[in-house]
Design a protein around this motif. Structure first.
Motif, PDB file in Angstrom:
ATOM      1  N   ASP A 177      13.592  -9.478 -24.992  1.00  0.00           N
ATOM      2  CA  ASP A 177      14.669 -10.421 -24.706  1.00  0.00           C
ATOM      3  C   ASP A 177      15.987  -9.941 -25.300  1.00  0.00           C
ATOM      4  O   ASP A 177      17.057 -10.096 -24.696  1.00  0.00           O
ATOM      5  CB  ASP A 177      14.331 -11.805 -25.268  1.00  0.00           C
ATOM      6  N   LEU A 178      15.903  -9.343 -26.476  1.00  0.00           N
ATOM      7  CA  LEU A 178      17.096  -8.834 -27.143  1.00  0.00           C
ATOM      8  C   LEU A 178      17.712  -7.688 -26.337  1.00  0.00           C
ATOM      9  O   LEU A 178      18.928  -7.635 -26.130  1.00  0.00           O
ATOM     10  CB  LEU A 178      16.727  -8.381 -28.554  1.00  0.00           C
ATOM     11  N   ILE A 179      16.876  -6.762 -25.889  1.00  0.00           N
ATOM     12  CA  ILE A 179      17.368  -5.625 -25.107  1.00  0.00           C
ATOM     13  C   ILE A 179      18.027  -6.105 -23.819  1.00  0.00           C
ATOM     14  O   ILE A 179      19.093  -5.613 -23.419  1.00  0.00           O
ATOM     15  CB  ILE A 179      16.213  -4.656 -24.796  1.00  0.00           C
ATOM     16  N   LYS A 180      17.425  -7.081 -23.172  1.00  0.00           N
ATOM     17  CA  LYS A 180      17.979  -7.634 -21.932  1.00  0.00           C
ATOM     18  C   LYS A 180      19.346  -8.263 -22.186  1.00  0.00           C
ATOM     19  O   LYS A 180      20.290  -8.081 -21.409  1.00  0.00           O
ATOM     20  CB  LYS A 180      17.017  -8.672 -21.356  1.00  0.00           C
ATOM     21  N   ALA A 181      19.455  -8.982 -23.299  1.00  0.00           N
ATOM     22  CA  ALA A 181      20.723  -9.622 -23.632  1.00  0.00           C
ATOM     23  C   ALA A 181      21.811  -8.584 -23.881  1.00  0.00           C
ATOM     24  O   ALA A 181      22.959  -8.729 -23.420  1.00  0.00           O
ATOM     25  CB  ALA A 181      20.550 -10.520 -24.858  1.00  0.00           C
ATOM     26  N   PHE A 182      21.475  -7.539 -24.599  1.00  0.00           N
ATOM     27  CA  PHE A 182      22.452  -6.469 -24.859  1.00  0.00           C
ATOM     28  C   PHE A 182      22.841  -5.776 -23.557  1.00  0.00           C
ATOM     29  O   PHE A 182      24.017  -5.495 -23.308  1.00  0.00           O
ATOM     30  CB  PHE A 182      21.883  -5.470 -25.856  1.00  0.00           C
TER      31      PHE A 182
END
Length: 336
Positions: A177-182
């Motif tokens: 989820d973090l990678i997608k947000a970035f």
């Protein structure tokens, strides 16, 4: 004072007895339960064929070879940052081999022990090139993505406070989820161990649009983790790691270990390979424990180059993870 010491000794004895049979449990079930990262390229990831591979996975394989005689006798348990310590403390896994930083608090406030450092890392930042940022010092006011359950946000707080900078934290439980947000621009930067950033960059929609900054703001000594209270198992995990490091220093490889065992006259190699001394028996294993570990995965250098090195997609140089006599920090006590 004597009563307090006696009570402490009793507590330690009870604590030790709770987890003193890790090796016996592993042998009885015929399988090593190893906690790993759910999906981190180069360290632990499941391929299309369903097989696990990576730097941390290879350590699990080496440990299984040393203890059970077969590197394939491993059950890989994927654990996120929030789950990892609870799973270990509860006995769901025998060892955690998952990019985990050795800190004082984790050994004094939690029932954990770190047998050694398998990878010397540090925390860094990744940014999109279009921001024009060339240094972490340019990030004041930035929205920064963090994964919960890590030391990353505390390190940034320390760094930004010292530099009199401010930031906006955006937190995620799951790395995906973090990678997608970035990737979608919901935060200006993502910060974690530099080794992880190299893997994260490859998972972006356009990897060439992002760069890992040169700034390193912390020490992140990563290594395997075990429960407190079982010194025998602690020693097995520790000395399996040290055996792989010593093997590289001695030039003993997966392909050459049998030849070294047959021909070597060097006392240090003979001790490592079980030809002299009672080192295997002292661990609760047989004399060939290190031979099997090295044959299963190769020495430390072979493991590094196969999973993380400059010929892999991550293209990580040895740097400070080179041997101590080659300009790095990697150092293992001798088998003697």
């Amino acid at each position: 004072m004597k009563r307090l010491l006696a009570a402490a000794a009793l507590f330690l004895g009870l604590t030790s007895s709770l987890h003193a049979a890790t090796l016996d449990d592993i042998k009885a079930r015929g399988q090593l339960n190893c906690g790993v990262n759910p999906n981190l390229q180069g360290f632990a990831a499941k391929g299309e064929d369903g097989a696990w591979a990576g730097f941390d996975v290879d350590f699990c394989r080496a440990l299984a070879a040393a203890v059970l005689g077969d590197p394939g006798k491993v059950a890989y348990v994927p654990l996120n940052a929030q789950q990892r310590f609870d799973a270990l403390a509860a006995g769901q896994i025998d060892v955690l081999s998952r990019n985990t930083t050795w800190t004082m608090e984790r050994e004094t406030k939690s029932p954990l022990r770190f047998p050694g450092i398998s990878y010397h890392d540090g925390q860094g930042f990744i940014v999109k090139k279009l921001l024009g940022v060339t240094s972490a010092l340019n990030l004041s006011g930035a929205a920064i993505c963090f994964q919960t359950g890590t030391t990353n946000e505390l390190n940034v707080e320390d760094f930004f406070r010292e530099k009199e900078m401010v930031f906006q934290p955006i937190r995620f439980d799951k790395l995906d989820d973090l990678i997608k947000a970035f990737d979608e621009g919901k935060c200006d930067t993502f910060t974690t161990d530099v080794s992880v950033l190299y893997a994260v960059r490859l998972r972006l929609a356009n990897p060439d649009d992002a760069i890992v900054l040169q700034d390193v703001i912390s020490k992140e000594p990563l290594g395997p983790v075990v429960r407190q209270g079982d010194e025998r198992w602690f020693n097995i995990v520790r000395w399996t790691l040290f055996a792989l490091i010593n093997a590289e220093e001695m030039g003993v490889t997966a392909a050459s270990v049998d030849q070294f065992k047959a021909d070597s006259k060097r006392a240090d190699i003979r001790r490592l390979l079980g030809l002299e001394g009672s080192f295997g028996a002292d661990l609760g294993l047989d004399a060939d424990w290190a031979v099997r570990a090295i044959k299963a995965t190769g020495n430390y250098g072979e493991i590094f180059e196969r999973n993380l090195g400059e010929q892999t997609p991550l293209q990580i140089s040895r740097g400070i993870n080179a041997l101590w006599n080659a300009g790095g920090l990697l150092y293992a006590p001798p088998v003697r």
